[in-house]
Design an enzyme around this catalytic site. Structure first.
Site, PDB file in Angstrom:
ATOM      1  N   CYS A 104      -1.264   0.041  -4.938  1.00 56.06           N
ATOM      2  CA  CYS A 104      -0.030  -0.604  -4.507  1.00 56.06           C
ATOM      3  C   CYS A 104      -0.290  -1.317  -3.190  1.00 56.06           C
ATOM      4  O   CYS A 104      -0.964  -0.768  -2.309  1.00 56.06           O
ATOM      5  CB  CYS A 104       1.063   0.443  -4.339  1.00 56.06           C
ATOM      6  SG  CYS A 104       2.653  -0.229  -3.818  1.00 56.06           S
ATOM      7  N   GLU A 147       6.429  -2.351 -10.936  1.00 53.45           N
ATOM      8  CA  GLU A 147       7.374  -3.190 -10.189  1.00 53.45           C
ATOM      9  C   GLU A 147       8.812  -2.755 -10.436  1.00 53.45           C
ATOM     10  O   GLU A 147       9.638  -2.772  -9.517  1.00 53.45           O
ATOM     11  CB  GLU A 147       7.174  -4.666 -10.520  1.00 53.45           C
ATOM     12  CG  GLU A 147       5.792  -5.205 -10.185  1.00 53.45           C
ATOM     13  CD  GLU A 147       5.304  -4.894  -8.774  1.00 53.45           C
ATOM     14  OE1 GLU A 147       6.131  -4.825  -7.834  1.00 53.45           O
ATOM     15  OE2 GLU A 147       4.088  -4.705  -8.601  1.00 53.45           O
ATOM     16  N   HIS A 150       9.555   0.081  -8.158  1.00 62.75           N
ATOM     17  CA  HIS A 150       9.859  -0.361  -6.788  1.00 62.75           C
ATOM     18  C   HIS A 150      11.332  -0.713  -6.635  1.00 62.75           C
ATOM     19  O   HIS A 150      11.963  -0.337  -5.646  1.00 62.75           O
ATOM     20  CB  HIS A 150       9.007  -1.578  -6.404  1.00 62.75           C
ATOM     21  CG  HIS A 150       7.677  -1.225  -5.847  1.00 62.75           C
ATOM     22  ND1 HIS A 150       7.511  -0.440  -4.732  1.00 62.75           N
ATOM     23  CD2 HIS A 150       6.433  -1.585  -6.247  1.00 62.75           C
ATOM     24  CE1 HIS A 150       6.224  -0.310  -4.477  1.00 62.75           C
ATOM     25  NE2 HIS A 150       5.549  -0.991  -5.383  1.00 62.75           N
TER      26      HIS A 150
END
Length: 180
Positions: A104, A147, A150
């Site tokens: 990441c 993603e 996130h």
């Protein structure tokens, strides 16, 4: 000959949020303004992702709490997938669950074996509001799930357990950017 600008070529590289930043652990808000500021955000996300040599980047990784991410990621057959998604939702994560190395940009230089499904589908819209559906397998499916996490305020380190979590925690504490 290209007839489109290179993604991120008009963007600015922004400072990356690192593990420990509260922005990474807060769910992102839906985008409601599809105006020029959204286009600038997408360009900045691409510019920042490319500068950091990543394959995906969510808005909260640059301190913007909106549901947007960009990607330029190959799948397991080395087919390149390039784009962005606004207000995405994960509509499917299926197939085999595989543990693979995952890194990441908000934990620079570190990675850990993380379990992800080998197929994923995300739906949302483009920055102009047009609907978009993205299907991925293999490494690209991993990217899409990463993603999406996130945007929900989850980093891959939160998915680890046992010795993998402990080992990553020690590495984070030793990293020059590390947190306790």
């Amino acid at each position: 000959m290209r007839h489109r600008p290179i993604p991120g070529s008009s963007g600015s590289v922004r400072e990356m949020s690192l593990l420990g930043d509260p922005a990474l652990h807060a769910p992102c808000e839906p985008v409601t303004d599809f105006g020029p500021s959204l286009g600038r955000l997408v360009e900045d996300l691409f510019a920042t992702m490319y500068a950091a040599r990543g394959v995906g980047l969510a808005a909260n990784q640059i301190g913007v709490g909106l549901r947007v991410f960009v990607y330029d990621c190959p799948d397991d057959e080395d087919v390149r997938h390039l784009g962005h998604v606004v207000n995405p939702r994960l509509v499917s994560a299926s197939g085999l669950v595989l543990r693979g190395p995952e890194g990441c940009l908000s934990l620079p230089g570190l990675e850990a074996g993380t379990e992800r499904y080998d197929s994923a589908v995300v739906e949302g819209s483009t920055m102009s509001g047009a609907p978009v559906r993205i299907s991925g397998t293999g490494f690209f499916a991993r990217c899409l799930q990463h993603e999406m996490d996130h945007l929900e305020g989850v980093v891959y380190a939160d998915r680890l357990t046992g010795w993998r979590k402990a080992r990553l925690g020690r590495a984070v504490r030793r990293a020059p950017w590390g947190v306790d």
